[in-house]
Design a protein around this motif. Sequence first.
Motif, PDB file in Angstrom:
ATOM      1  N   ALA A 384     -33.522  48.374  -8.413  1.00 35.66           N
ATOM      2  CA  ALA A 384     -34.474  48.055  -7.342  1.00 35.66           C
ATOM      3  C   ALA A 384     -35.515  47.064  -7.864  1.00 35.66           C
ATOM      4  O   ALA A 384     -36.616  47.450  -8.279  1.00 35.66           O
ATOM      5  N   HIS A 386     -37.963  44.925  -6.873  1.00 37.27           N
ATOM      6  CA  HIS A 386     -38.813  44.568  -5.738  1.00 37.27           C
ATOM      7  C   HIS A 386     -40.270  44.619  -6.174  1.00 37.27           C
ATOM      8  O   HIS A 386     -40.699  45.564  -6.844  1.00 37.27           O
ATOM      9  N   ARG A 387     -41.059  43.649  -5.756  1.00 39.29           N
ATOM     10  CA  ARG A 387     -42.431  43.523  -6.236  1.00 39.29           C
ATOM     11  C   ARG A 387     -43.394  44.509  -5.588  1.00 39.29           C
ATOM     12  O   ARG A 387     -44.552  44.602  -6.015  1.00 39.29           O
ATOM     13  N   ASP A 388     -42.964  45.251  -4.554  1.00 33.61           N
ATOM     14  CA  ASP A 388     -43.875  46.211  -3.945  1.00 33.61           C
ATOM     15  C   ASP A 388     -43.891  47.550  -4.698  1.00 33.61           C
ATOM     16  O   ASP A 388     -44.588  48.481  -4.293  1.00 33.61           O
ATOM     17  N   ARG A 389     -43.175  47.646  -5.775  1.00 31.70           N
ATOM     18  CA  ARG A 389     -43.147  48.869  -6.581  1.00 31.70           C
ATOM     19  C   ARG A 389     -44.297  48.844  -7.598  1.00 31.70           C
ATOM     20  O   ARG A 389     -44.826  47.778  -7.926  1.00 31.70           O
ATOM     21  N   LEU A 394     -41.249  48.565 -11.887  1.00 36.66           N
ATOM     22  CA  LEU A 394     -40.519  47.313 -11.768  1.00 36.66           C
ATOM     23  C   LEU A 394     -40.102  46.814 -13.147  1.00 36.66           C
ATOM     24  O   LEU A 394     -38.969  46.352 -13.342  1.00 36.66           O
ATOM     25  N   GLY A 428     -32.211  41.636  -5.724  1.00 34.97           N
ATOM     26  CA  GLY A 428     -33.631  41.919  -5.649  1.00 34.97           C
ATOM     27  C   GLY A 428     -34.364  40.905  -4.791  1.00 34.97           C
ATOM     28  O   GLY A 428     -33.747  40.103  -4.081  1.00 34.97           O
ATOM     29  N   ASP A 429     -35.706  40.928  -4.845  1.00 35.00           N
ATOM     30  CA  ASP A 429     -36.522  39.995  -4.074  1.00 35.00           C
ATOM     31  C   ASP A 429     -36.171  38.555  -4.435  1.00 35.00           C
ATOM     32  O   ASP A 429     -35.926  38.228  -5.604  1.00 35.00           O
TER      33      ASP A 429
END
Length: 467
Positions: A384, A386-389, A394, A428-429
């Motif tokens: 995962a 993703h930068r919102d973690r 991350l 990922g992002d």
Amino acid sequence: MSVFQPGSTGKQATVSARISPAGGLDILSRNEVVRLRDASGSGLHALLRRCALAVLTSGNISDDPRSMFEQYPDFDIQVLQQDRGIKIELSHAPAQAFVDGQIIRGINELLVAVVRDIVYVSTQLEQGGFDLDDSVGITHAVFEILRNARILKAQVDPNLVVCWGGHSISREEYDYTKQVGYQLGLRSLDICTGCGPGAMKGPMKGATIAHAKQRRRNNRYIGITEPGIIAAESPNPIVNNLVIMPDIEKRLEAFVRVGHGIIVFPGGVGTAEEILYLLGILLHPDNAGIPFPLIFTGPSQSAAYFEQIDRFLRLTLGDSVAQHYQIIVDNPAAVAHAMVKGIDKVRNHRLDNKDAFFFNWALSIPHQFQVPFRPTHENMRGLAIHRDRPRHELAADLRRAFSGIVAGNVKEEGVRAIEKHGPFEIDGDADVMTSLDELLKAFVVQHRMKLPGGTAYVPCYKVITQG
């Protein structure tokens, strides 16, 4: 030691011999000897043979873990139980490990370390001596393995510098690692690396000259490896304390538990994995305020490399991540001076908090950094990124992504998986994956992921960019 006969395997000269182990391993139980000789799936002989051959070919440079056995297909090792102790019997062993019929003393000692660690870890696992179900238990397992290997030294002020970096580096970068090691040695600092060639050897080589100039004795050149790595990166001959951890995660934890500061030289995906591991730990809220000097350094030719690493880290983990490291280019003395200052802060902090000098108990390492990651195609696709973690989470998954690429490059299990199922897919992002792809491509262009002998690097990964 009685030498049986010299021989040859293909083009490689070999020697068969029975040797007395040097370096402190005198006796084993009958059960331990039986397990070391057991070539079945539950036995230890295959692991012993693989790690022993890596030690005996010390100084060789190869990214292919299978190439050693292609060169020495008839090699074998047996541990023999005798009334007065044990003997190690080598069959068709590399002749380079012997001089005038005698095995080189340092190689003998590293062989003993191989037997010691394989026996100890397997026995503890079999008897339930390690509790690997939680973070505390895993840290205690790391401690026990290091203590059994006599790596931990009490009553010694903090002075151990861990050096990370690539095994496949340019001559200018290698010479620079020696210069930094020389400056560290002049300041009575010991060296710990991953024990292989390149940036793992250079600092030790430089430090040996400086230690000799300072008439310093009992110097420590510690090499920390694990079974999947040692087969592809044989220990360099300067290592005088070798320890084989069970897996890459425990190896990484060992580095940050015993080291008082870390210097990162230019490298490839393995070095990026190490950087993300440490930064992920330092970014965890529980570790706020714990000093841990971290310096990125290289010659002037490597400035662009560290600029790209810095950009990648800032993009993925935020600009504040740069508070945890310094970048010093082309100045070995400044690197050593900064490390001395950083280690002095470590010493004062540990005194204030009554923490041991020889093992960093206060550092909190989350369970997700300790659990072994199996680089299967399914697990790699499931990361995962993703930068919102939370940033440390991350970093943990980014570390796993690089770990998978390392496995696909040099570890036998990963190499076979790639051959069978094609490249790993990493998702990922979009902005993170674009930056990751650029970083990996730069490693290829800079020959940081190119196999020796002129073999062009074929990527074992495929980056999937989604909006």
